[in-house]
Design a protein around this motif. Sequence first.
Motif, PDB file in Angstrom:
ATOM      1  N   PRO A   1       0.616  -1.220  -0.008  1.00 46.48           N
ATOM      2  CA  PRO A   1      -0.091  -0.048   0.016  1.00 46.48           C
ATOM      3  C   PRO A   1       0.841   1.188  -0.029  1.00 46.48           C
ATOM      4  O   PRO A   1       1.902   1.227   0.577  1.00 46.48           O
ATOM      5  CB  PRO A   1      -0.736  -0.196   1.121  1.00 46.48           C
ATOM      6  N   HIS A   2       0.313   2.501  -0.503  1.00 46.44           N
ATOM      7  CA  HIS A   2       1.175   3.451  -0.696  1.00 46.44           C
ATOM      8  C   HIS A   2       0.652   4.741  -0.041  1.00 46.44           C
ATOM      9  O   HIS A   2      -0.734   4.733  -0.089  1.00 46.44           O
ATOM     10  CB  HIS A   2       1.387   3.845  -2.167  1.00 46.44           C
ATOM     11  N   ALA A   3       1.136   5.734  -0.099  1.00 45.85           N
ATOM     12  CA  ALA A   3       0.743   6.962   0.606  1.00 45.85           C
ATOM     13  C   ALA A   3       0.139   7.759  -0.608  1.00 45.85           C
ATOM     14  O   ALA A   3       1.144   7.842  -1.582  1.00 45.85           O
ATOM     15  CB  ALA A   3       1.753   7.775   1.273  1.00 45.85           C
ATOM     16  N   PRO A   4      -1.061   8.417  -0.530  1.00 45.56           N
ATOM     17  CA  PRO A   4      -1.386   9.142  -1.545  1.00 45.56           C
ATOM     18  C   PRO A   4      -0.776  10.427  -1.934  1.00 45.56           C
ATOM     19  O   PRO A   4      -0.204  10.903  -0.732  1.00 45.56           O
ATOM     20  CB  PRO A   4      -2.848   9.369  -1.414  1.00 45.56           C
ATOM     21  N   GLY A   5      -0.324  10.846  -2.959  1.00 45.29           N
ATOM     22  CA  GLY A   5       0.316  12.040  -3.121  1.00 45.29           C
ATOM     23  C   GLY A   5      -0.511  13.415  -2.818  1.00 45.29           C
ATOM     24  O   GLY A   5      -1.911  13.317  -2.336  1.00 45.29           O
ATOM     25  N   LEU A   6       0.054  14.505  -2.540  1.00 44.78           N
ATOM     26  CA  LEU A   6      -0.533  15.793  -2.488  1.00 44.78           C
ATOM     27  C   LEU A   6      -1.780  16.132  -3.328  1.00 44.78           C
ATOM     28  O   LEU A   6      -2.733  16.433  -2.960  1.00 44.78           O
ATOM     29  CB  LEU A   6       0.265  16.693  -2.420  1.00 44.78           C
ATOM     30  N   ARG A   7      -1.788  15.805  -4.641  1.00 48.30           N
ATOM     31  CA  ARG A   7      -2.678  15.874  -5.508  1.00 48.30           C
ATOM     32  C   ARG A   7      -4.058  15.154  -5.326  1.00 48.30           C
ATOM     33  O   ARG A   7      -5.066  15.706  -4.869  1.00 48.30           O
ATOM     34  CB  ARG A   7      -2.544  15.757  -6.752  1.00 48.30           C
ATOM     35  N   ALA A   8      -3.757  13.753  -4.728  1.00 51.88           N
ATOM     36  CA  ALA A   8      -4.829  12.840  -4.435  1.00 51.88           C
ATOM     37  C   ALA A   8      -5.572  13.433  -2.991  1.00 51.88           C
ATOM     38  O   ALA A   8      -6.792  13.346  -2.907  1.00 51.88           O
ATOM     39  CB  ALA A   8      -4.525  11.566  -4.294  1.00 51.88           C
ATOM     40  N   THR A   9      -4.751  13.731  -2.291  1.00 54.93           N
ATOM     41  CA  THR A   9      -5.252  14.091  -0.765  1.00 54.93           C
ATOM     42  C   THR A   9      -5.753  15.453  -0.736  1.00 54.93           C
ATOM     43  O   THR A   9      -6.955  15.775  -0.379  1.00 54.93           O
ATOM     44  CB  THR A   9      -3.911  14.511   0.225  1.00 54.93           C
ATOM     45  N   LEU A  10      -5.386  16.365  -1.807  1.00 49.69           N
ATOM     46  CA  LEU A  10      -6.064  17.784  -1.913  1.00 49.69           C
ATOM     47  C   LEU A  10      -7.301  17.722  -2.608  1.00 49.69           C
ATOM     48  O   LEU A  10      -8.354  18.265  -2.300  1.00 49.69           O
ATOM     49  CB  LEU A  10      -4.980  18.855  -2.807  1.00 49.69           C
ATOM     50  N   LEU A  11      -7.611  16.636  -3.541  1.00 51.19           N
ATOM     51  CA  LEU A  11      -8.951  16.381  -4.278  1.00 51.19           C
ATOM     52  C   LEU A  11      -9.740  16.042  -3.243  1.00 51.19           C
ATOM     53  O   LEU A  11     -10.992  16.297  -3.371  1.00 51.19           O
ATOM     54  CB  LEU A  11      -8.554  15.501  -5.361  1.00 51.19           C
ATOM     55  N   THR A  12      -9.267  14.907  -2.500  1.00 54.01           N
ATOM     56  CA  THR A  12     -10.323  14.321  -1.453  1.00 54.01           C
ATOM     57  C   THR A  12     -10.636  15.539  -0.465  1.00 54.01           C
ATOM     58  O   THR A  12     -11.809  15.583  -0.241  1.00 54.01           O
ATOM     59  CB  THR A  12      -9.641  13.209  -0.808  1.00 54.01           C
ATOM     60  N   ALA A  13      -9.692  16.546   0.004  1.00 48.20           N
ATOM     61  CA  ALA A  13     -10.037  17.132   0.895  1.00 48.20           C
ATOM     62  C   ALA A  13     -11.002  18.469   0.499  1.00 48.20           C
ATOM     63  O   ALA A  13     -12.082  18.725   0.896  1.00 48.20           O
ATOM     64  CB  ALA A  13      -8.934  18.114   1.256  1.00 48.20           C
ATOM     65  N   ILE A  14     -10.891  18.653  -0.938  1.00 48.56           N
ATOM     66  CA  ILE A  14     -11.938  19.674  -1.626  1.00 48.56           C
ATOM     67  C   ILE A  14     -13.308  18.738  -1.697  1.00 48.56           C
ATOM     68  O   ILE A  14     -14.303  19.419  -1.482  1.00 48.56           O
ATOM     69  CB  ILE A  14     -11.385  20.262  -3.038  1.00 48.56           C
ATOM     70  N   GLY A  15     -13.205  17.627  -2.412  1.00 46.94           N
ATOM     71  CA  GLY A  15     -14.435  16.846  -2.258  1.00 46.94           C
ATOM     72  C   GLY A  15     -15.115  16.738  -0.956  1.00 46.94           C
ATOM     73  O   GLY A  15     -16.461  16.802  -1.027  1.00 46.94           O
ATOM     74  N   THR A  16     -14.381  16.497   0.130  1.00 46.97           N
ATOM     75  CA  THR A  16     -15.321  16.462   1.114  1.00 46.97           C
ATOM     76  C   THR A  16     -15.627  17.639   1.879  1.00 46.97           C
ATOM     77  O   THR A  16     -16.298  17.629   2.825  1.00 46.97           O
ATOM     78  CB  THR A  16     -14.449  15.559   2.323  1.00 46.97           C
ATOM     79  N   SER A  17     -15.398  18.877   1.538  1.00 47.56           N
ATOM     80  CA  SER A  17     -15.341  20.208   2.133  1.00 47.56           C
ATOM     81  C   SER A  17     -16.421  20.948   1.096  1.00 47.56           C
ATOM     82  O   SER A  17     -16.673  22.128   1.566  1.00 47.56           O
ATOM     83  CB  SER A  17     -13.932  20.936   2.297  1.00 47.56           C
ATOM     84  N   ILE A  18     -17.048  20.553   0.064  1.00 44.35           N
ATOM     85  CA  ILE A  18     -17.964  21.122  -0.697  1.00 44.35           C
ATOM     86  C   ILE A  18     -19.322  21.641   0.283  1.00 44.35           C
ATOM     87  O   ILE A  18     -19.589  22.473   0.072  1.00 44.35           O
ATOM     88  CB  ILE A  18     -18.421  20.357  -1.980  1.00 44.35           C
ATOM     89  N   ASP A  19     -19.555  20.765   1.207  1.00 38.19           N
ATOM     90  CA  ASP A  19     -20.530  20.820   2.222  1.00 38.19           C
ATOM     91  C   ASP A  19     -20.422  22.083   2.941  1.00 38.19           C
ATOM     92  O   ASP A  19     -21.113  22.899   3.334  1.00 38.19           O
ATOM     93  CB  ASP A  19     -21.054  19.572   2.924  1.00 38.19           C
ATOM     94  N   ALA A  20     -19.069  22.366   3.043  1.00 37.08           N
ATOM     95  CA  ALA A  20     -18.671  23.472   3.967  1.00 37.08           C
ATOM     96  C   ALA A  20     -18.860  24.867   3.311  1.00 37.08           C
ATOM     97  O   ALA A  20     -19.137  26.015   3.972  1.00 37.08           O
ATOM     98  CB  ALA A  20     -17.071  23.397   4.563  1.00 37.08           C
ATOM     99  N   MET A  21     -18.604  24.656   2.071  1.00 38.12           N
ATOM    100  CA  MET A  21     -18.810  25.960   1.186  1.00 38.12           C
ATOM    101  C   MET A  21     -20.305  26.198   1.258  1.00 38.12           C
ATOM    102  O   MET A  21     -20.699  27.250   1.339  1.00 38.12           O
ATOM    103  CB  MET A  21     -18.247  25.604  -0.034  1.00 38.12           C
TER     104      MET A  21
END
Length: 185
Positions: free
Chosen positions: A97-117
């Motif tokens: 298993p691997h650590a996700p890169g910054l891009r994948a982490t950032l996309l996930t963070a954006i996706g989970t924060s749309i409700d906060a917007m």
Amino acid sequence: MSPLTIGVLAISMSVDAFIASLGRGAGETRPGFLRAVKTGAVFGVVEMVTPLIGWGLGMAASAWVQAVDHWIAFALLGAVGTHMLFQALFGHADAAPHAPGLRATLLTAIGTSIDAMAVGVSLALLDANIFIIAAAIGFTTMVMSASGILAGRWLGRSFGRVMESLGGIALIGMGGLILFEHLAV
């Protein structure tokens, strides 16, 4: 808003980031404390900024933002979740298993924060201190995401690809639920 209301709002805005972090932690070989804090910081900063963006947009054009926020969340969470699920199911069996890169982490963070917007848009209609609320949401998300990475690490040792698959399914489900809730109204 009372401190209790802000606390409940901050926790509710952080739950999806915690679930996503569980899946991320399970997908990593050995995420340490520093890795968990870095991931938590990415999630926390994004979750803190999005209500501010939503608040600003809400002041300018709340009807337009509310009309498309669910589609954006659905697309981002669905794409990241599908990628996680694909990696868990069809990744090389001998690959660690691997650590996700910054891009994948950032996309996930954006996706989970749309409700906060969307919450930020709603807060634009209230006379609430958006900066205190955004800081509370960001800090809570950082703590919950870092905890999710560390808990996912423990679960990943025992359940590995199963946890990563469940994390992907959870993200797809969250995106679908957000879309369903907005379209069913």
